[in-house]
Write a protein that holds these residues in place. Structure first.
Motif, PDB file in Angstrom:
ATOM      1  N   CYS A 200       0.770  -1.103   0.020  1.00 15.66           N
ATOM      2  CA  CYS A 200      -0.065   0.148  -0.138  1.00 15.66           C
ATOM      3  C   CYS A 200       1.133   1.115  -0.099  1.00 15.66           C
ATOM      4  O   CYS A 200       2.062   1.374   0.425  1.00 15.66           O
ATOM      5  CB  CYS A 200      -1.212   0.066   1.192  1.00 15.66           C
ATOM      6  SG  CYS A 200      -0.335   0.611   2.758  1.00 15.66           S
TER       7      CYS A 200
ATOM      8  N   CYS B 290      -0.692   5.889   4.276  1.00 16.96           N
ATOM      9  CA  CYS B 290      -1.593   7.118   4.461  1.00 16.96           C
ATOM     10  C   CYS B 290      -1.436   7.318   5.927  1.00 16.96           C
ATOM     11  O   CYS B 290      -1.063   6.564   6.544  1.00 16.96           O
ATOM     12  CB  CYS B 290      -2.999   6.832   3.872  1.00 16.96           C
ATOM     13  SG  CYS B 290      -4.033   5.784   4.944  1.00 16.96           S
TER      14      CYS B 290
ATOM     15  N   CYS C  96      -1.997  -0.782   7.560  1.00 15.04           N
ATOM     16  CA  CYS C  96      -2.922  -0.846   8.794  1.00 15.04           C
ATOM     17  C   CYS C  96      -3.900  -2.167   8.653  1.00 15.04           C
ATOM     18  O   CYS C  96      -4.160  -2.565   7.477  1.00 15.04           O
ATOM     19  CB  CYS C  96      -3.927   0.699   8.809  1.00 15.04           C
ATOM     20  SG  CYS C  96      -5.116   0.661   7.766  1.00 15.04           S
TER      21      CYS C  96
HETATM   22 FE1  SF4 Z   1      -2.255   1.383   3.934  1.00 12.60          FE
HETATM   23 FE2  SF4 Z   1      -4.210   1.272   5.477  1.00 12.60          FE
HETATM   24 FE3  SF4 Z   1      -3.448   3.572   4.648  1.00 12.60          FE
HETATM   25 FE4  SF4 Z   1      -4.655   1.662   3.075  1.00 12.60          FE
HETATM   26  S1  SF4 Z   1      -5.827   2.676   4.888  1.00 12.60           S
HETATM   27  S2  SF4 Z   1      -3.158   2.832   2.389  1.00 12.60           S
HETATM   28  S3  SF4 Z   1      -3.696  -0.197   3.974  1.00 12.60           S
HETATM   29  S4  SF4 Z   1      -2.335   2.217   5.792  1.00 12.60           S
END
Ligand code: SF4
Length: 367
Positions: free
Chosen positions: A275, A278, A310
């Protein structure tokens, strides 16, 4: 056995005729092959063979060596004999080195007729020698060495000028009933290059060698080549590719293979689906993805491994993956096919993923 490739969402492959570059077929229904070029002095036989071995290990299908001098030509027999993959001699100016390369046992010779003086007189001899030896040729037209007459006619190396040059040079060989050649029309601008290959693809059934010249340092060259090759290959145009980078040639091979895998033109091996991270991330996703990539390097099975920052979206987002991790609270949820199978401390994520990857690989081998 290996699972078969997912269906490519691409145009059907253009019908090109098949030629042989030693043991590797190019064109027709042959898989799109990946080429690179050695950077060692060709006269340094050991260094060149060492680099060819590295390229072979990286998955390179065909290798090219430059032959700018008589000393380089003299090194060709040893290199051609000991290389594990077909060797193409790259010759710009001198027909005599073309004959030397054919005699040396090279699988193919790249010629640049626009650069070979009085080439016209020699075409028949080259065609006959290549045919006798079962050696194929590449007619390589480069923007930088375009035939003077065409440069005058078009003012600059336009797609039309490159194609005119290539078609004319091809006709010289075809007049001698020689057809075992592929063509390249390279330019450093991917847009010009794409247009040139599109035009060339309509003019005949020659197998096409794709290349962007002087594509630049690794980052820029990777992007330029990916865009250009992706555009052409997705339209079914291109039979063999060479990514040019101002970087070690093994990097060119890695990029070339990745381009083909991205287009489903070559089976994907290990694929890390990480990923972007974020504000919800509870782990350093970049570092974790790097560690997982390094830990799983060399896995020979097509495995998609998801690395998610996450637990909120992790498993769900990566349901298509074979295996993955979603991090949170200093722990990692390890999941297989979207189902959480265990939770381990962050420090054990990489080793757990490797264990699970091995386990899945075994079941794939049995399948
Ligand atoms: Fe990564 Fe979780 Fe953000 Fe998706 S929501 S980009 S899995 S950290």
């Amino acid at each position: 056995g290996m699972p078969s490739l997912p269906p490519p969402v691409l145009a059907p492959r253009r019908t090109s005729r098949k030629i042989s570059v030693g043991k590797v077929d190019v064109g027709g229904d042959a898989p799109v092959s990946v080429q690179s070029m050695t950077t060692t002095p060709t006269t340094d036989i050991n260094a060149t063979l060492q680099q060819i071995a590295e390229l072979t290990a990286a998955g390179c299908d065909i290798v090219r060596v430059a032959v700018p001098s008589a000393d380089d030509a003299e090194a060709l027999p040893a290199i051609a004999q000991k290389s594990q993959i077909p060797v193409i001699a790259d010759i710009h100016f001198q027909p005599k080195y073309v004959f030397a390369a054919i005699d040396a046992g090279c699988a193919a010779v790249r010629v640049n007729p626009g650069n070979i003086k009085k080439f016209d007189d020699k075409v028949g001899e080259i065609a006959a020698a290549a045919k006798d030896a079962g050696v194929s040729l590449r007619i390589g037209v480069n923007a930088g060495s375009l035939d003077k007459r065409l440069l005058e006619k078009y003012g600059k190396p336009t797609p039309e000028a490159l194609v005119d040059s290539a078609v004319w040079e091809a006709s010289l060989f075809e007049e001698h009933d020689f057809h075992d050649f592929k063509i390249s029309v390279k330019h450093n601008d991917p847009v010009v290059m794409v247009r040139a290959y599109e035009l060339l693809a309509e003019r005949g059934d020659w197998p096409l060698h794709l290349g962007v010249t002087e594509a630049g340092p690794a980052f820029q060259g990777t992007v330029k080549s990916s865009v250009a090759f992706g555009t052409l290959l997705s339209r079914g145009i291109g039979d063999t590719i060479r990514v040019s980078l101002s970087a070690p040639p093994v990097e060119e091979v890695k990029v070339g293979i990745q381009i083909l895998q991205s287009l489903n033109l070559r089976e994907r091996k290990l694929e890390i689906v990480s990923c972007p991270s974020c504000g919800r991330a509870q782990v350093d996703v970049y570092t974790l993805a790097d560690k997982v990539t390094a830990g799983l390097e060399g896995m020979e099975v097509p495995l998609r491994v998801a690395v998610m920052g996450c637990v909120v979206n992790g498993p769900g987002e990566a349901r298509e993956a074979d295996l993955g991790v979603a991090s949170g609270n200093g722990k990692g949820q390890i999941f297989v096919k979207g189902e959480v199978i265990k939770t381990v401390p962050e420090a054990e994520i990489v080793e757990t993923l490797i264990e699970e990857a091995m386990r899945i690989a075994e079941t794939m081998d049995e399948a």
